[in-house]
Design a protein around this motif. Structure first.
Motif, PDB file in Angstrom:
ATOM      1  N   GLY A  91       0.793  -1.218   0.000  1.00 54.88           N
ATOM      2  CA  GLY A  91       0.000   0.000   0.000  1.00 54.88           C
ATOM      3  C   GLY A  91       0.828   1.271   0.000  1.00 54.88           C
ATOM      4  N   LYS A  92       0.207   2.356  -0.401  1.00 48.06           N
ATOM      5  CA  LYS A  92       0.835   3.677  -0.293  1.00 48.06           C
ATOM      6  C   LYS A  92       0.994   4.056   1.176  1.00 48.06           C
ATOM      7  CE  LYS A  92      -0.089   8.585  -1.223  1.00 48.06           C
ATOM      8  NZ  LYS A  92       1.322   8.920  -1.452  1.00 48.06           N
ATOM      9  N   ILE A  93       0.028   3.624   1.984  1.00 42.22           N
ATOM     10  CA  ILE A  93      -0.025   3.956   3.404  1.00 42.22           C
ATOM     11  C   ILE A  93       0.086   2.683   4.234  1.00 42.22           C
ATOM     12  CG2 ILE A  93      -1.456   4.945   5.249  1.00 42.22           C
ATOM     13  CD1 ILE A  93      -0.454   7.026   3.263  1.00 42.22           C
ATOM     14  N   VAL A 112      -8.293   8.994   5.471  1.00 40.29           N
ATOM     15  CA  VAL A 112      -8.314   9.317   4.047  1.00 40.29           C
ATOM     16  C   VAL A 112      -8.911  10.704   3.807  1.00 40.29           C
ATOM     17  CG1 VAL A 112      -9.309   8.661   1.813  1.00 40.29           C
ATOM     18  CG2 VAL A 112      -8.364   6.909   3.324  1.00 40.29           C
ATOM     19  N   ASP A 113      -9.955  11.038   4.528  1.00 34.69           N
ATOM     20  CA  ASP A 113     -10.610  12.346   4.363  1.00 34.69           C
ATOM     21  C   ASP A 113      -9.682  13.505   4.717  1.00 34.69           C
ATOM     22  OD1 ASP A 113     -12.922  11.109   3.545  1.00 34.69           O
ATOM     23  OD2 ASP A 113     -13.930  11.266   5.482  1.00 34.69           O
ATOM     24  N   HIS A 114      -8.736  13.273   5.630  1.00 35.39           N
ATOM     25  CA  HIS A 114      -7.825  14.334   6.065  1.00 35.39           C
ATOM     26  C   HIS A 114      -6.491  14.317   5.329  1.00 35.39           C
ATOM     27  CE1 HIS A 114     -10.632  14.605   9.478  1.00 35.39           C
ATOM     28  NE2 HIS A 114     -10.147  15.810   9.654  1.00 35.39           N
ATOM     29  N   TYR A 115      -6.291  13.328   4.476  1.00 37.70           N
ATOM     30  CA  TYR A 115      -5.000  13.195   3.794  1.00 37.70           C
ATOM     31  C   TYR A 115      -4.835  14.273   2.725  1.00 37.70           C
ATOM     32  CZ  TYR A 115      -1.083  11.211   1.246  1.00 37.70           C
ATOM     33  OH  TYR A 115       0.131  11.021   0.642  1.00 37.70           O
ATOM     34  N   LYS A 116      -3.708  14.980   2.778  1.00 37.18           N
ATOM     35  CA  LYS A 116      -3.405  16.003   1.774  1.00 37.18           C
ATOM     36  C   LYS A 116      -1.993  15.884   1.225  1.00 37.18           C
ATOM     37  CE  LYS A 116      -6.648  19.559   3.372  1.00 37.18           C
ATOM     38  NZ  LYS A 116      -6.793  20.952   3.899  1.00 37.18           N
ATOM     39  N   SER A 117      -1.037  15.505   2.076  1.00 36.60           N
ATOM     40  CA  SER A 117       0.354  15.532   1.659  1.00 36.60           C
ATOM     41  C   SER A 117       1.132  14.407   2.314  1.00 36.60           C
ATOM     42  CB  SER A 117       0.983  16.881   2.032  1.00 36.60           C
ATOM     43  OG  SER A 117       2.374  16.872   1.825  1.00 36.60           O
ATOM     44  N   SER A 118       2.092  13.855   1.572  1.00 39.02           N
ATOM     45  CA  SER A 118       2.897  12.750   2.090  1.00 39.02           C
ATOM     46  C   SER A 118       3.841  13.200   3.200  1.00 39.02           C
ATOM     47  CB  SER A 118       3.706  12.115   0.955  1.00 39.02           C
ATOM     48  OG  SER A 118       4.600  13.065   0.395  1.00 39.02           O
ATOM     49  N   ASP A 119       4.131  14.500   3.288  1.00 39.46           N
ATOM     50  CA  ASP A 119       5.070  14.964   4.313  1.00 39.46           C
ATOM     51  C   ASP A 119       4.379  15.389   5.603  1.00 39.46           C
ATOM     52  OD1 ASP A 119       3.961  17.399   3.677  1.00 39.46           O
ATOM     53  OD2 ASP A 119       5.789  18.272   2.847  1.00 39.46           O
ATOM     54  N   GLU A 166       3.441   6.935   5.620  1.00 37.74           N
ATOM     55  CA  GLU A 166       3.758   6.751   4.196  1.00 37.74           C
ATOM     56  C   GLU A 166       4.771   5.606   4.063  1.00 37.74           C
ATOM     57  OE1 GLU A 166       3.004   8.375   1.266  1.00 37.74           O
ATOM     58  OE2 GLU A 166       1.532   9.751   2.155  1.00 37.74           O
ATOM     59  N   ARG A 167       4.391   4.585   3.306  1.00 39.58           N
ATOM     60  CA  ARG A 167       5.298   3.441   3.142  1.00 39.58           C
ATOM     61  C   ARG A 167       6.608   3.853   2.473  1.00 39.58           C
ATOM     62  NH1 ARG A 167       6.259  -0.503  -0.829  1.00 39.58           N
ATOM     63  NH2 ARG A 167       4.605   0.350  -2.141  1.00 39.58           N
ATOM     64  N   GLU A 168       6.532   4.769   1.517  1.00 33.96           N
ATOM     65  CA  GLU A 168       7.730   5.185   0.801  1.00 33.96           C
ATOM     66  C   GLU A 168       8.734   5.862   1.729  1.00 33.96           C
ATOM     67  OE1 GLU A 168       8.525   8.374  -2.664  1.00 33.96           O
ATOM     68  OE2 GLU A 168       7.205   6.716  -3.255  1.00 33.96           O
ATOM     69  N   ILE A 169       8.248   6.669   2.669  1.00 35.53           N
ATOM     70  CA  ILE A 169       9.147   7.315   3.633  1.00 35.53           C
ATOM     71  C   ILE A 169       9.840   6.261   4.484  1.00 35.53           C
ATOM     72  CG2 ILE A 169       9.224   8.783   5.703  1.00 35.53           C
ATOM     73  CD1 ILE A 169       7.119  10.548   4.431  1.00 35.53           C
ATOM     74  N   ILE A 170       9.098   5.256   4.899  1.00 34.84           N
ATOM     75  CA  ILE A 170       9.663   4.188   5.733  1.00 34.84           C
ATOM     76  C   ILE A 170      10.721   3.400   4.962  1.00 34.84           C
ATOM     77  CG2 ILE A 170       9.136   2.007   6.902  1.00 34.84           C
ATOM     78  CD1 ILE A 170       6.387   3.197   7.587  1.00 34.84           C
ATOM     79  N   THR A 171      10.391   2.986   3.751  1.00 34.64           N
ATOM     80  CA  THR A 171      11.298   2.109   3.013  1.00 34.64           C
ATOM     81  C   THR A 171      12.510   2.859   2.458  1.00 34.64           C
ATOM     82  OG1 THR A 171       9.917   2.393   1.031  1.00 34.64           O
ATOM     83  CG2 THR A 171       9.472   0.478   2.427  1.00 34.64           C
TER      84      THR A 171
END
Length: 326
Positions: A91-93, A112-119, A166-171
């Motif tokens: 997943g992305k998250i 999901v409703d509050h998600y705006k930015s990966s940072d 964010e999975r990408e930040i973790i990996t």
């Protein structure tokens, strides 16, 4: 990207480490499968359970293709289990949920409703009997750091649950749970993750139900080595944010660090079958790691502990602690 497209495209990986959780597991899993937000995968990681947890997980997997069971066979601890979940996540998250706990039906949808930015890390409240006293707003780490930590007592809210990672930040940054630490590994993960984001948004929602159990890690005693590694992580955290560390923040962070130091003495030295040499060696590690700020930003009692540590009056210190712990 429009909201409808965002909701359709955002796959969420829900990771649950499982160890001998047969009694609570059905409620936990059902609470996730009943989510109003449907685009998720549920990764159930069996950490060598000796009860019928694996059979329960396989039963759910046979009924819902979103459920994936990973059987480690041998028990290796919650950190290794969560790391394995991360390695399998698509997943992305990533959302972590503990197998003793459960969530309400709109838990994922609110994120999901509050998600705006990966940072920006999203964080919900947790119900432990009642919801914690959090202040709901978006905090910029560069400018609102003191308010974020102190006002929300955030270092005592460092567990991985009720957060939208964010999975990408973790990996990409190779953030993992430390397998050598039995307590505080979740806070260490959180502190490392904070290095790579710009903001934390605390959402006005309390949809995660934390259940106390007798086997909970928070109720267990932990080794000196684990607590000392957590103390070291807090020290590194202080050093990293030194420029933002005004008096209020320093007082708060050093209070947290003192709590860890005292736990290291109480749990990792007193009551353990240690020789005097071993006990004194551990106390010397603490004495060498603390600095004048540990004296300035604390109360009278811990100032006395500081002086006993720094002057290596270890026999007197242990006598004092054992007297107070009776």
């Amino acid at each position: 990207m429009g909201k409808d497209t965002l909701e359709q495209d955002m796959l969420i990986s829900v990771i649950i480490p499982v160890y001998n959780s047969a009694n609570s597991l059905p409620q936990c899993i059902n609470s996730i499968l009943e989510q109003r937000y449907k685009n998720f995968e549920l990764l159930l990681i069996n950490d060598g359970s000796a009860d019928c947890s694996l059979e329960i997980m396989n039963s759910f997997a046979g009924k819902d293709q979103r459920v994936k069971v990973i059987d480690k066979i041998k028990n290796s601890g919650v950190s290794d289990t969560r790391n394995m979940g991360i390695s399998h996540a698509k997943g992305k998250i990533i959302c972590f949920i503990d197998s003793d706990d459960w969530v309400e039906k709109n838990y994922l949808q609110v994120f999901v409703d509050h998600y705006k930015s990966s940072d920006t890390l999203l964080l919900q409240n947790i119900i432990r009997g009642k919801a914690r006293d959090l202040h709901y707003k978006t905090y910029q780490i560069q400018t609102d750091f003191t308010e974020l930590l102190v006002r929300n007592n955030l270092l005592y809210f460092g567990g991985p649950v009720a957060k939208f990672f964010e999975r990408e930040i973790i990996t990409e940054n190779k953030i993992t749970f430390n397998k050598e630490v039995s307590y505080g590994e979740d806070l260490m993960f959180f502190l490392e993750y904070m290095k790579h984001i710009n903001a934390i948004k605390i959402i006005d929602a309390s949809l995660y139900h934390y259940e106390f159990t007798e086997s909970s890690l928070s109720r267990s005693k932990h080794s000196f080595e684990s607590l000392f590694k957590l103390h070291t992580a807090i020290k590194d955290f202080i050093s990293l944010h030194r420029q933002q560390s005004g008096k209020k923040l320093k007082k708060y962070v050093y209070q947290v660090d003192w709590d860890i130091i005292e736990s290291g003495i109480d749990q990792g030295i007193i009551g353990k079958n240690l020789s005097r040499k071993e006990a004194y060696k551990n106390l010397d590690c603490i004495a060498s790691s603390i600095n004048i700020c540990h004296f300035i930003y604390t109360g009278f009692y811990r100032k006395a502990l500081f002086l006993l540590l720094k002057t290596r009056q270890f026999k007197l210190l242990l006598k004092l602690k054992r007297t107070l712990n009776k």
